[in-house]
Design an enzyme around this catalytic site. Structure first.
Site, PDB file in Angstrom:
ATOM      1  N   ARG A 143       0.790  -1.219   0.000  1.00  4.57           N
ATOM      2  CA  ARG A 143       0.000   0.000   0.000  1.00  4.57           C
ATOM      3  C   ARG A 143       0.833   1.285   0.000  1.00  4.57           C
ATOM      4  O   ARG A 143       0.436   2.301   0.580  1.00  4.57           O
ATOM      5  CB  ARG A 143      -0.989   0.014   1.184  1.00  4.57           C
ATOM      6  CG  ARG A 143      -2.021  -1.107   1.152  1.00  4.57           C
ATOM      7  CD  ARG A 143      -2.892  -1.049  -0.098  1.00  4.57           C
ATOM      8  NE  ARG A 143      -3.780  -2.197  -0.168  1.00  4.57           N
ATOM      9  CZ  ARG A 143      -3.512  -3.307  -0.859  1.00  4.57           C
ATOM     10  NH1 ARG A 143      -2.383  -3.419  -1.554  1.00  4.57           N
ATOM     11  NH2 ARG A 143      -4.360  -4.307  -0.870  1.00  4.57           N
ATOM     12  N   SER A 163     -11.106   0.830   2.532  1.00  8.65           N
ATOM     13  CA  SER A 163     -10.442   0.235   3.703  1.00  8.65           C
ATOM     14  C   SER A 163      -9.719   1.314   4.503  1.00  8.65           C
ATOM     15  O   SER A 163      -8.910   2.063   3.952  1.00  8.65           O
ATOM     16  CB  SER A 163      -9.441  -0.828   3.259  1.00  8.65           C
ATOM     17  OG  SER A 163     -10.109  -1.918   2.662  1.00  8.65           O
ATOM     18  N   GLU A 176      -4.632   3.395   6.271  1.00 10.02           N
ATOM     19  CA  GLU A 176      -4.499   3.253   4.825  1.00 10.02           C
ATOM     20  C   GLU A 176      -5.086   4.472   4.130  1.00 10.02           C
ATOM     21  O   GLU A 176      -4.575   4.948   3.125  1.00 10.02           O
ATOM     22  CB  GLU A 176      -5.213   1.973   4.347  1.00 10.02           C
ATOM     23  CG  GLU A 176      -5.089   1.732   2.858  1.00 10.02           C
ATOM     24  CD  GLU A 176      -5.610   0.363   2.438  1.00 10.02           C
ATOM     25  OE1 GLU A 176      -6.161   0.275   1.328  1.00 10.02           O
ATOM     26  OE2 GLU A 176      -5.481  -0.601   3.204  1.00 10.02           O
TER      27      GLU A 176
END
Length: 305
Positions: free
Chosen positions: A179, A228, A298
């Site tokens: 990520r 998310s 995130e």
């Protein structure tokens, strides 16, 4: 909340600028959460050359942030000082396929990349169908879902540096990790090339249908959410830790942890940026207390509180 209007000075310093400069432009409508204050300056470049011209002549002391469709972003209520750049789909949203390669502008939706690949019988990019962002965000965050990640298919990316110089980055140059990518944050990505493999069209469509079904049954995609919220810790799932900490349905002001998927936060209607961020921090604290594991955001959070 308003900032000093610096657009006249910028226009005077950049007589050949063709893109649009807006002062104190609200960012709330540019994000999925629909919260947050204004950008001091919102710049929409006419094309890649216009972007390069702008960055070359922009005073170095002004911070720059790039926003796509705002699906993974919390803008704080005090707004964003400096310049927010938004690449318009009209100039940066084209996609095309040739052989086993898909070329896409940074403003193209990830879903559009998957659709372009499928139309050309290129497999391996079906996972993009389940990511509600743009190519630019996928490059910056190594976006992934359903067993695939951007790093698995990227050939190269093109971006413009703060000095106005265009750069091409190979897959290795991107320094992808989970990520995230290791490219200088000041680089504004403008396009990318992805390579898949020629595959049976029915198999590609079936896989895309699976991806879409998973999103619709497991994620609150009809809500004002941001995808998310936290990265999955190594060997664990963020949602399981959040659920075990008793946070499913937890509320702060107008913000709530989704009952459907507890790694999603929701604006129930009247949340502020502060509500959503505070809820996220409360979740992190409770997970740390119950499991000893520290969750990491995130979702990107920008601006002044």
């Amino acid at each position: 909340m308003t900032f000093p209007d610096i657009t006249p000075d910028l226009k005077a310093a950049m007589p050949e600028l063709r893109g649009r400069l807006l002062a104190n432009q609200s960012l709330a409508e540019l994000t999925w959460f629909r919260v947050g204050g204004p950008a001091q300056v919102l710049f929409t470049p006419a094309d890649e050359d216009d972007l390069a011209y702008f960055l070359k002549h922009l005073p170095q002391e002004l911070p720059v942030y790039v926003v796509g469709v705002g699906s993974n972003l919390i803008v704080r209520d005090g707004g964003m000082p400096g310049v927010v750049i938004r690449l318009a789909p009209r100039a940066f949203g084209e996609t095309s396929a040739g052989g086993d390669v898909v070329t896409a502008g940074a403003a193209a939706l990830d879903k559009r990349v998957a659709e372009t690949a499928a139309a050309a019988n290129i497999g391996g990019m079906e996972f993009f169908f389940g990511i509600p962002g743009t190519v630019g965000g996928a490059l910056r965050m190594n976006a992934g879902a359903n067993g695939g990640e951007t790093k698995d298919v990227l050939v190269e990316a093109v971006g413009v540096g703060r000095d106005g110089v265009k750069h091409t980055f190979s897959n290795a140059d991107m320094k992808f990790v989970y990520r995230n990518s290791g490219v200088d944050p000041s680089v504004v990505f403008t396009s990318a090339r992805f390579r898949g493999r020629i595959t049976d069209a029915d198999a590609i469509r079936a896989r895309m249908s699976e991806v879409q079904a998973h999103r619709e049954t497991a994620q609150p995609i009809r809500e004002k959410t941001g995808g998310s919220t936290f990265k999955n810790p190594p060997g664990n799932s963020a949602w399981k830790l959040i659920d075990a900490a008793g946070c499913r349905g937890l509320k702060v002001g107008g913000a709530q942890v989704s009952e459907m998927h507890c790694n999603f936060l929701i604006n129930t209607g009247n949340a502020t940026g502060h509500d959503i961020e505070t809820l996220g921090e409360t979740v992190r604290e409770r997970v740390k207390q119950t499991s000893g594991i520290e969750l990491h955001w995130e979702i990107k959070r920008i601006g002044k509180s």
